[in-house]
Structure formats: C-alpha cells, structure tokens
Motif scaffolding. Structure first.
Motif, PDB file in Angstrom:
ATOM      1  N   GLU A  13       0.823  -1.210   0.000  1.00  0.00           N
ATOM      2  CA  GLU A  13       0.000   0.000   0.000  1.00  0.00           C
ATOM      3  C   GLU A  13       0.861   1.266   0.000  1.00  0.00           C
ATOM      4  O   GLU A  13       0.649   2.169  -0.810  1.00  0.00           O
ATOM      5  N   ALA A  14       1.835   1.325   0.871  1.00  0.00           N
ATOM      6  CA  ALA A  14       2.715   2.501   0.922  1.00  0.00           C
ATOM      7  C   ALA A  14       3.485   2.659  -0.382  1.00  0.00           C
ATOM      8  O   ALA A  14       3.671   3.778  -0.874  1.00  0.00           O
ATOM      9  N   TRP A  15       3.891   1.550  -0.955  1.00  0.00           N
ATOM     10  CA  TRP A  15       4.630   1.581  -2.217  1.00  0.00           C
ATOM     11  C   TRP A  15       3.759   2.163  -3.327  1.00  0.00           C
ATOM     12  O   TRP A  15       4.210   3.016  -4.094  1.00  0.00           O
ATOM     13  N   VAL A  16       2.489   1.712  -3.403  1.00  0.00           N
ATOM     14  CA  VAL A  16       1.564   2.221  -4.424  1.00  0.00           C
ATOM     15  C   VAL A  16       1.317   3.716  -4.219  1.00  0.00           C
ATOM     16  O   VAL A  16       1.270   4.486  -5.183  1.00  0.00           O
ATOM     17  N   MET A  17       1.181   4.147  -2.976  1.00  0.00           N
ATOM     18  CA  MET A  17       0.939   5.562  -2.694  1.00  0.00           C
ATOM     19  C   MET A  17       2.062   6.448  -3.223  1.00  0.00           C
ATOM     20  O   MET A  17       1.824   7.577  -3.646  1.00  0.00           O
ATOM     21  N   ASN A  18       3.276   5.928  -3.204  1.00  0.00           N
ATOM     22  CA  ASN A  18       4.409   6.683  -3.729  1.00  0.00           C
ATOM     23  C   ASN A  18       4.495   6.655  -5.245  1.00  0.00           C
ATOM     24  O   ASN A  18       5.109   7.527  -5.839  1.00  0.00           O
ATOM     25  N   LYS A  19       3.885   5.658  -5.874  1.00  0.00           N
ATOM     26  CA  LYS A  19       3.968   5.500  -7.326  1.00  0.00           C
ATOM     27  C   LYS A  19       2.864   6.229  -8.080  1.00  0.00           C
ATOM     28  O   LYS A  19       3.080   6.686  -9.198  1.00  0.00           O
ATOM     29  N   LEU A  20       1.654   6.286  -7.504  1.00  0.00           N
ATOM     30  CA  LEU A  20       0.501   6.821  -8.229  1.00  0.00           C
ATOM     31  C   LEU A  20      -0.019   8.098  -7.585  1.00  0.00           C
ATOM     32  O   LEU A  20       0.017   8.249  -6.367  1.00  0.00           O
ATOM     33  N   LEU A  25      -3.355  -3.106 -14.039  1.00  0.00           N
ATOM     34  CA  LEU A  25      -2.423  -2.212 -13.357  1.00  0.00           C
ATOM     35  C   LEU A  25      -2.033  -2.784 -11.998  1.00  0.00           C
ATOM     36  O   LEU A  25      -0.883  -2.674 -11.576  1.00  0.00           O
ATOM     37  N   PHE A  26      -2.989  -3.412 -11.297  1.00  0.00           N
ATOM     38  CA  PHE A  26      -2.650  -4.068 -10.033  1.00  0.00           C
ATOM     39  C   PHE A  26      -1.533  -5.080 -10.240  1.00  0.00           C
ATOM     40  O   PHE A  26      -0.523  -5.083  -9.515  1.00  0.00           O
ATOM     41  N   TYR A  27      -1.682  -5.988 -11.224  1.00  0.00           N
ATOM     42  CA  TYR A  27      -0.657  -6.999 -11.463  1.00  0.00           C
ATOM     43  C   TYR A  27       0.665  -6.366 -11.867  1.00  0.00           C
ATOM     44  O   TYR A  27       1.728  -6.779 -11.405  1.00  0.00           O
ATOM     45  N   TYR A  28       0.609  -5.356 -12.709  1.00  0.00           N
ATOM     46  CA  TYR A  28       1.833  -4.668 -13.123  1.00  0.00           C
ATOM     47  C   TYR A  28       2.539  -4.060 -11.903  1.00  0.00           C
ATOM     48  O   TYR A  28       3.734  -4.259 -11.710  1.00  0.00           O
ATOM     49  N   LEU A  29       1.777  -3.314 -11.100  1.00  0.00           N
ATOM     50  CA  LEU A  29       2.365  -2.668  -9.926  1.00  0.00           C
ATOM     51  C   LEU A  29       2.881  -3.697  -8.921  1.00  0.00           C
ATOM     52  O   LEU A  29       3.954  -3.520  -8.333  1.00  0.00           O
ATOM     53  N   PHE A  30       2.125  -4.771  -8.718  1.00  0.00           N
ATOM     54  CA  PHE A  30       2.571  -5.781  -7.765  1.00  0.00           C
ATOM     55  C   PHE A  30       3.851  -6.452  -8.238  1.00  0.00           C
ATOM     56  O   PHE A  30       4.761  -6.708  -7.447  1.00  0.00           O
ATOM     57  N   CYS A  31       3.962  -6.698  -9.536  1.00  0.00           N
ATOM     58  CA  CYS A  31       5.199  -7.273 -10.082  1.00  0.00           C
ATOM     59  C   CYS A  31       6.361  -6.300  -9.907  1.00  0.00           C
ATOM     60  O   CYS A  31       7.469  -6.705  -9.537  1.00  0.00           O
ATOM     61  N   GLU A  32       6.118  -5.024 -10.167  1.00  0.00           N
ATOM     62  CA  GLU A  32       7.165  -4.018  -9.972  1.00  0.00           C
ATOM     63  C   GLU A  32       7.571  -3.940  -8.494  1.00  0.00           C
ATOM     64  O   GLU A  32       8.745  -3.827  -8.169  1.00  0.00           O
ATOM     65  N   TYR A  33       6.588  -3.989  -7.631  1.00  0.00           N
ATOM     66  CA  TYR A  33       6.849  -3.978  -6.184  1.00  0.00           C
ATOM     67  C   TYR A  33       7.705  -5.180  -5.783  1.00  0.00           C
ATOM     68  O   TYR A  33       8.680  -5.041  -5.040  1.00  0.00           O
TER      69      TYR A  33
END
Length: 103
Positions: free
Chosen positions: A37-44, A69-77
């Motif tokens: 969650e914190a990681w996504v907040m910094n990305k989007l 986008l969830f899968y993309y972001l989770f893979c990047e994370y």
C-alpha cells in the motif's frame, strides 16, 4: 487462483479474505501486502485518503485496466523488494492468461 472475474473489486475481496484467513500466521506473503500500500501511494497520484485499490482505480478507466495495473504494480513492487521467484510466478500467470493482458 480464482478471483471471480477480471476486476480489481474481485481481487480486493479475494485478498481481504485470504489475508483474514491466514492472519496472524507466518505466511511470508502477508508481509508483502503490508508494504504494498505505501509503495503504491508513492507510485501513483491520488488523494491522501486513498487506499491502494482506490489509488489504482483513480488512475485507470475501467475494471480491466485497474486489474492489469494491479498486477503490473505488484510485479514491480516484488522486483523492488527482490522477490524474484514471486515476480516470475506472477509474470507467467499474466503471460499464460490472455484475459489478463492489455495488448
């Protein structure tokens, strides 16, 4: 894994249920989700009151885009935190399922 359909809402329900079922266990994936969650907040871009799912939905036009986008972001994370085996597994899942691809 069956989540009901290609939508972020279905994914959220699945993740919430799974997290509840295994907690408080020693399943390592729980820790992955805790920091996601914190990681996504910094990305989007989004409101400060958003959770990770709301932030993803605000940055897409429909359920399929949000799901992808969830899968993309989770893979990047996962790459960012050096979880390469999990990243490879998720990448294969997306590549093997044409419904999950955007192009």
């Amino acid at each position: 894994m069956y989540i009901g359909g290609v939508s972020l809402s279905d994914m959220i329900i699945f993740i919430s249920g799974w997290s509840y079922a295994v907690s408080p266990s020693t399943v390592p994936e729980i820790e992955l989700l805790a920091d996601f969650e914190a990681w996504v907040m910094n990305k989007l871009v989004g409101d400060t009151s958003d959770n990770w799912a709301s932030r993803i939905e605000r940055n897409t036009n429909n359920d399929l885009e949000a799901h992808n986008l969830f899968y993309y972001l989770f893979c990047e994370y996962c790459k960012d935190i050096s979880q390469i085996p999990l990243f490879n597994k998720l990448t294969r899942l997306i590549e093997d399922n044409p419904r999950l691809r955007t192009h």
